[in-house]
Design a protein around this motif. Sequence first.
Motif, mmCIF file in Angstrom:
data_model
loop_
_atom_site.group_PDB
_atom_site.id
_atom_site.type_symbol
_atom_site.label_atom_id
_atom_site.label_comp_id
_atom_site.label_asym_id
_atom_site.label_seq_id
_atom_site.Cartn_x
_atom_site.Cartn_y
_atom_site.Cartn_z
ATOM 1 N N LYS A 96 -86.369 8.310 -60.208
ATOM 2 C CA LYS A 96 -85.665 8.422 -61.450
ATOM 3 C C LYS A 96 -84.637 9.300 -61.910
ATOM 4 O O LYS A 96 -83.775 9.184 -62.804
ATOM 5 C CB LYS A 96 -86.657 8.554 -62.787
ATOM 6 C CG LYS A 96 -87.958 7.680 -62.484
ATOM 7 C CD LYS A 96 -89.226 7.840 -63.682
ATOM 8 C CE LYS A 96 -90.277 6.971 -63.196
ATOM 9 N NZ LYS A 96 -90.007 5.435 -63.242
ATOM 10 N N LEU A 97 -84.466 9.907 -60.862
ATOM 11 C CA LEU A 97 -83.395 11.519 -60.879
ATOM 12 C C LEU A 97 -81.795 10.646 -60.753
ATOM 13 O O LEU A 97 -81.671 9.963 -59.942
ATOM 14 C CB LEU A 97 -83.627 12.414 -59.948
ATOM 15 C CG LEU A 97 -84.862 13.091 -60.278
ATOM 16 C CD1 LEU A 97 -85.062 14.120 -58.961
ATOM 17 C CD2 LEU A 97 -85.011 13.838 -61.276
ATOM 18 N N THR A 98 -81.240 10.933 -61.774
ATOM 19 C CA THR A 98 -79.744 10.725 -61.920
ATOM 20 C C THR A 98 -78.718 11.683 -61.253
ATOM 21 O O THR A 98 -79.211 12.770 -60.954
ATOM 22 C CB THR A 98 -78.902 10.532 -63.139
ATOM 23 O OG1 THR A 98 -79.001 11.713 -63.952
ATOM 24 C CG2 THR A 98 -80.058 9.507 -64.067
ATOM 25 N N PRO A 99 -77.732 11.453 -60.750
ATOM 26 C CA PRO A 99 -76.690 12.318 -60.296
ATOM 27 C C PRO A 99 -76.474 13.531 -61.199
ATOM 28 O O PRO A 99 -76.508 14.730 -60.716
ATOM 29 C CB PRO A 99 -75.459 11.784 -60.000
ATOM 30 C CG PRO A 99 -75.765 10.086 -59.763
ATOM 31 C CD PRO A 99 -76.951 10.009 -60.548
ATOM 32 N N ASN A 100 -76.439 13.219 -62.536
ATOM 33 C CA ASN A 100 -76.370 14.189 -63.562
ATOM 34 C C ASN A 100 -77.464 15.470 -63.424
ATOM 35 O O ASN A 100 -77.556 16.292 -63.623
ATOM 36 C CB ASN A 100 -76.110 13.718 -64.705
ATOM 37 C CG ASN A 100 -75.745 14.775 -65.814
ATOM 38 O OD1 ASN A 100 -74.855 15.492 -65.733
ATOM 39 N ND2 ASN A 100 -76.584 14.972 -67.157
ATOM 40 N N SER A 130 -73.377 16.024 -55.896
ATOM 41 C CA SER A 130 -73.891 16.847 -57.270
ATOM 42 C C SER A 130 -74.193 18.051 -56.654
ATOM 43 O O SER A 130 -73.836 19.129 -57.278
ATOM 44 C CB SER A 130 -74.986 16.024 -57.785
ATOM 45 O OG SER A 130 -74.650 14.810 -58.468
ATOM 46 N N ILE A 131 -74.871 18.093 -55.609
ATOM 47 C CA ILE A 131 -75.330 19.601 -55.146
ATOM 48 C C ILE A 131 -74.240 20.312 -54.433
ATOM 49 O O ILE A 131 -74.035 21.564 -54.766
ATOM 50 C CB ILE A 131 -76.266 19.323 -53.830
ATOM 51 C CG1 ILE A 131 -77.719 18.330 -54.298
ATOM 52 C CG2 ILE A 131 -76.853 20.535 -53.425
ATOM 53 C CD1 ILE A 131 -78.603 18.048 -53.387
ATOM 54 N N ILE A 132 -73.188 19.513 -54.000
ATOM 55 C CA ILE A 132 -72.059 20.330 -53.621
ATOM 56 C C ILE A 132 -71.302 20.899 -54.600
ATOM 57 O O ILE A 132 -70.781 22.210 -54.706
ATOM 58 C CB ILE A 132 -71.047 19.315 -52.539
ATOM 59 C CG1 ILE A 132 -71.905 19.058 -51.149
ATOM 60 C CG2 ILE A 132 -69.782 20.066 -52.405
ATOM 61 C CD1 ILE A 132 -71.169 17.923 -50.381
#
Length: 426
Positions: A96-100, A130-132
């Motif tokens: 359920k996690l989004t890039p945001n 997103s992590i970068i």
Amino acid sequence: MRNKLIKQINVVSMDFSRPQVEYGMDILISDGIIKEIGKNLKAPKDTKIVNAKDKYVIPGLINCHTHVSMSYFKEITEGLKLQDWLGKVIFPIEAKLTPNDIYYFSLLGMYESLRCGVTTLNDMYFETPSIIKAAKKIGINLITTVTLLDADGNGEKRIENLKNIVKEYPNEKYTLSIHGLYTCSKDYVLKCTALGKELGINLLHMHFCENEMEYSDIQKMHNVEYASDALINYFSDFKMILAHCVVLKDQDIKNMKSLDLGISYNPISNMRLGEYTAINRIKKSGLLFGLGTDGDGSGCNMSILENAKLATLLANDTSTFNSYDALAAATINGAKALGIDDTTGSITVGKNADLVILDLEKTMTFPVHNVISDIVLNGSINNIETVLVKGKTVVENHKIVTIDKKQLYKKCTQLTNQLNKLIESK
């Protein structure tokens, strides 16, 4: 300013060619690089002077295995064993996690890491852009990847994803991150190793032998007598960083010593999920190892110092493994395990100025009788006053200076509430 001169500081360099502690030293930094270490150094023009009398400095700590975006999962899975932890809680929520979500929870995990003196993360997760972006925003060293597995039928998509990310972000340092040999078929592993060679990625990052069930699955899925036989069959051309290694037989250790690999020893996460690694056995084997936190869901928090302390106490034999060994695992040996010891891991001329300045005149660390034991066994976030990453100050006077804490916490609270409602509605 291009230059910084840290004056009158006590240096715990973790450079094995130097004394363990050197008192009243100066460190000259220019363009993010350590240029000189000595006494009474002269400051060039355009130099910021940092008076650090009676303070101590150690190399930036290195987290050899983490899932930094999992800051959301902190303390929601108490009492679960590994398989239930993954299958019943972690995997369903991750879907359920989004890039945001990943961006802000990564920032939160990186914020915590820097406050804990961690300057380098070896991360394994998904939504890698997103992590970068989060790492660039907050100013932490990142080794990153796309987690590769085909157990859910999406293996080819992940391979294409990694190709595209390396193309879009060519200047990042990547690992070839196979999730585990129990979540990847033989054909898929071979595709992954071919991909690594195609992309020029020579560092393999993988969970390995975390429990007996995984060990048995590796034997069956890859038709090997010992789990480490698969390492020889698939990865002899790679440098490896293997997380956990809780279940190792004597033959596995022999096989692993013939390969170019290091272990990420994650004592808190291992114990949290009901597993246990005898650090003495790993140390006696001669295998190289660093320390990791794993994700917040199992590792509790991002403190490498806490893991160093637990590693020391679990050894229960200072003739085999002591505080200095633990600090080495948290710094230079972690850097060696990741193949980055040419640029970080010790306070050495020519390396990046990844530094943690400690005030040991604090509750729990004062008085100081044995500096290194005090840092490892009693040190905490309370002692971490300043953190530099490549010479740039990211923590000053105990506070992150690259992002606003209140705004970050406000955003993460909002996202947490939204995610909690979404999960509860299912």
